[in-house]
Design a protein around this motif. Structure first.
Motif, mmCIF file in Angstrom:
data_model
loop_
_atom_site.group_PDB
_atom_site.id
_atom_site.type_symbol
_atom_site.label_atom_id
_atom_site.label_comp_id
_atom_site.label_asym_id
_atom_site.label_seq_id
_atom_site.Cartn_x
_atom_site.Cartn_y
_atom_site.Cartn_z
ATOM 1 N N LEU A 44 -153.729 29.046 22.673
ATOM 2 C CA LEU A 44 -152.977 27.792 22.708
ATOM 3 C C LEU A 44 -153.915 26.590 22.704
ATOM 4 N N ALA A 45 -154.650 26.424 23.797
ATOM 5 C CA ALA A 45 -155.431 25.204 23.964
ATOM 6 C C ALA A 45 -156.559 25.097 22.943
ATOM 7 N N PHE A 46 -157.305 26.187 22.736
ATOM 8 C CA PHE A 46 -158.439 26.112 21.812
ATOM 9 C C PHE A 46 -157.973 25.874 20.380
ATOM 10 N N PHE A 47 -156.832 26.447 20.002
ATOM 11 C CA PHE A 47 -156.329 26.209 18.652
ATOM 12 C C PHE A 47 -155.939 24.750 18.468
ATOM 13 N N ILE A 48 -155.390 24.130 19.508
ATOM 14 C CA ILE A 48 -155.077 22.698 19.424
ATOM 15 C C ILE A 48 -156.359 21.899 19.220
ATOM 16 N N GLU A 49 -157.361 22.187 20.050
ATOM 17 C CA GLU A 49 -158.633 21.468 19.938
ATOM 18 C C GLU A 49 -159.256 21.625 18.560
ATOM 19 N N SER A 50 -159.427 22.878 18.140
ATOM 20 C CA SER A 50 -160.171 23.141 16.905
ATOM 21 C C SER A 50 -159.449 22.607 15.674
ATOM 22 N N THR A 51 -158.122 22.627 15.691
ATOM 23 C CA THR A 51 -157.363 22.110 14.538
ATOM 24 C C THR A 51 -157.490 20.601 14.433
ATOM 25 N N PHE A 52 -157.225 19.915 15.544
ATOM 26 C CA PHE A 52 -157.156 18.457 15.475
ATOM 27 C C PHE A 52 -158.534 17.791 15.527
ATOM 28 N N ILE A 53 -159.545 18.514 16.010
ATOM 29 C CA ILE A 53 -160.884 17.910 15.961
ATOM 30 C C ILE A 53 -161.359 17.820 14.513
ATOM 31 N N GLY A 54 -160.974 18.797 13.691
ATOM 32 C CA GLY A 54 -161.310 18.730 12.275
ATOM 33 C C GLY A 54 -160.591 17.582 11.582
ATOM 34 N N LEU A 55 -159.306 17.432 11.884
ATOM 35 C CA LEU A 55 -158.547 16.333 11.291
ATOM 36 C C LEU A 55 -159.108 14.986 11.731
ATOM 37 N N TRP A 56 -159.563 14.918 12.998
ATOM 38 C CA TRP A 56 -160.105 13.645 13.492
ATOM 39 C C TRP A 56 -161.442 13.332 12.828
ATOM 40 N N ILE A 57 -162.325 14.318 12.721
ATOM 41 C CA ILE A 57 -163.654 14.086 12.151
ATOM 42 C C ILE A 57 -163.553 13.620 10.699
ATOM 43 N N PHE A 58 -162.730 14.308 9.907
ATOM 44 C CA PHE A 58 -162.679 14.033 8.471
ATOM 45 C C PHE A 58 -161.517 13.119 8.074
ATOM 46 N N GLY A 59 -160.775 12.642 9.082
ATOM 47 C CA GLY A 59 -159.583 11.870 8.759
ATOM 48 C C GLY A 59 -159.718 10.371 8.842
ATOM 49 N N TRP A 60 -160.934 9.867 9.124
ATOM 50 C CA TRP A 60 -161.115 8.415 9.158
ATOM 51 C C TRP A 60 -160.775 7.817 7.785
ATOM 52 N N ASN A 61 -159.947 6.779 7.811
ATOM 53 C CA ASN A 61 -159.538 6.054 6.591
ATOM 54 C C ASN A 61 -158.691 6.909 5.644
ATOM 55 N N LYS A 62 -158.239 8.084 6.098
ATOM 56 C CA LYS A 62 -157.370 8.923 5.268
ATOM 57 C C LYS A 62 -155.959 9.014 5.846
ATOM 58 N N PHE A 63 -155.791 8.625 7.109
ATOM 59 C CA PHE A 63 -154.482 8.608 7.763
ATOM 60 C C PHE A 63 -154.233 7.211 8.312
ATOM 61 N N ARG A 64 -152.972 6.927 8.567
ATOM 62 C CA ARG A 64 -152.660 5.682 9.253
ATOM 63 C C ARG A 64 -153.330 5.675 10.621
ATOM 64 N N LYS A 65 -153.663 4.489 11.114
ATOM 65 C CA LYS A 65 -154.438 4.384 12.350
ATOM 66 C C LYS A 65 -153.754 5.079 13.525
ATOM 67 N N GLY A 66 -152.442 4.925 13.614
ATOM 68 C CA GLY A 66 -151.720 5.548 14.723
ATOM 69 C C GLY A 66 -151.740 7.062 14.641
ATOM 70 N N VAL A 67 -151.613 7.599 13.425
ATOM 71 C CA VAL A 67 -151.649 9.048 13.243
ATOM 72 C C VAL A 67 -153.035 9.585 13.574
ATOM 73 N N HIS A 68 -154.055 8.894 13.076
ATOM 74 C CA HIS A 68 -155.428 9.338 13.353
ATOM 75 C C HIS A 68 -155.742 9.263 14.835
ATOM 76 N N LEU A 69 -155.235 8.239 15.511
ATOM 77 C CA LEU A 69 -155.424 8.127 16.960
ATOM 78 C C LEU A 69 -154.801 9.307 17.690
ATOM 79 N N SER A 70 -153.648 9.764 17.194
ATOM 80 C CA SER A 70 -152.986 10.895 17.857
ATOM 81 C C SER A 70 -153.841 12.159 17.800
ATOM 82 N N PHE A 71 -154.677 12.287 16.767
ATOM 83 C CA PHE A 71 -155.515 13.476 16.635
ATOM 84 C C PHE A 71 -156.498 13.586 17.799
#
Length: 376
Positions: A101-128
């Protein structure tokens, strides 16, 4: 060294290295999420720069924590196989929940956060990054649930020579967990704050990006003060609980072989003769142990000899004494270290408020010295 000592040494090296990085990553995840939230709310680029810069350090600590954690799980089954066979049906439950549960949440959204700068709306990226922070906190919660079961077991029965869980809710309602978990979490904030403060102090001494690192330093002071005060309060309550559920550990932390007087004195430093099971000398302060134990200026504490006799009556003949010297000094190093960091944080807040931070280079050296050693 026999196989037991080697197993302990191997596990200790992995665990210590693991625990250097896990509280740091938990605290940095919260810190980076707050920084990015400030950027989202205030629209100031400096907070975005802070989130990206300190986020890189968070990712590195996260990776090291994951790698050492995987090694640890193998060691549970290999170094401590008899323990794993006896209590694995209980101990493995929170570990499995943490991984699935917890590790899958971390590992999934840390990737989206690292590579998601300027690719998602600011609020969505903040949620990551907030989901990463929540995931890292949940990881710590379930790991500490497993550890708290070892400290205060319950919710199980013995069947065919094995411990079987018969009350799943006990794993997350264990009273010990609800002291250990906030103690770790506030300690993680303190750890992250000290890392940010130390590295920022070094850069301020070098006059590099002073606006950025001064803002980072001031931000870190909030983490240090909040984390330091709260971890001290929870730690005090947790220590008092040890007196009731683990009286031998509590007495060993004080190198208290004989029953204390009333009121009880706290040994600041002491010479410990484990071979003859006594203190050879000590420097003590009257009333302090009673205050620590009972929030009162009166009250006596049972010594290890008395507790060992009680354990022999309850569990059978044996030597239930722990390694006293290690416990005595590690407890004092921990409390002295926390007090020193909290004091440095308070001094930093005063200097920053008076706009004297950069003029007091001795203070920046004091905060940056541990980071300077790390840089070597």
């Amino acid at each position: 060294m026999d196989i037991l000592v080697l197993s302990r040494l191997q596990f200790a090296l992995t665990t210590v290295f693991h625990f250097f990085f896990v509280p740091l990553s938990v605290g940095l995840a919260i810190a980076v999420a707050i920084m990015q939230t400030l950027y989202y709310v205030k629209k100031q680029e400096i907070y975005k720069d802070m989130a990206r810069f300190w986020g890189k350090i968070f990712v590195l600590s996260f990776v090291v924590g994951v790698v050492t954690g995987i090694i640890q799980e193998f060691q549970f089954g290999m170094n401590w196989s008899e323990y794993s066979r006896f209590v694995g049906d209980i101990f493995g439950v929170p570990l499995a929940i943490e991984a699935l549960l917890a590790f899958f949440i971390e590992s999934t959204f840390i990737g989206l956060w690292i590579f998601g700068w300027n690719k998602f709306r600011k609020g969505v990226h903040l949620s990551f990054i907030w989901l990463v922070a929540i995931g890292s906190t949940l990881s710590a919660f379930w790991i500490l649930a497993a550890n708290s079961f070892m400290q205060q077991p319950g919710g199980y029965v013995i069947e065919n020579g094995r411990a079987i869980l018969n009350n799943f809710s006990y794993l997350f309602t264990n009273p010990y967990l609800w002291l250990q978990f906030p103690h770790m979490w506030f300690g993680a904030l303190l750890t992250a704050g000290c890392l940010i403060a130390g590295l920022s102090a070094l850069k301020l001494l070098q006059n590099k990006d002073t606006a950025f690192f001064k803002k980072s330093f001031n931000f870190s002071l909030v983490l240090i003060l909040v984390g330091g005060i709260l971890v001290s309060g929870v730690g005090h309550t947790q220590t008092q609980r040890l007196l009731n559920i683990q009286p031998m550990k509590f007495a060993a932390m004080e190198a208290l072989y004989e029953n204390s007087e009333d009121p009880a004195s706290l040994a600041i430093i002491a010479g410990i003769d484990e071979a003859n099971q006594k203190r050879s000398w000590d420097l003590s302060l009257r009333y302090l142990l009673s205050l620590l134990s009972f929030n009162s200026t009166s009250g006596a504490v049972d010594g290890m000899h008395t507790v060992n006799q009680q354990f022999e009556q309850e569990y059978g003949p044996g030597d239930y004494y722990p390694p006293v010297t290690t416990m005595f000094w590690s407890f004092r190093i921990m409390t002295a270290g926390a007090a020193a960091l909290l004091l440095l944080g308070a001094i930093g807040a005063f200097l920053s408020r008076k706009k004297l931070l950069e003029k007091n280079r001795w203070y920046l050296y004091a905060m940056g010295l541990p980071s300077r050693f790390l840089s070597f």
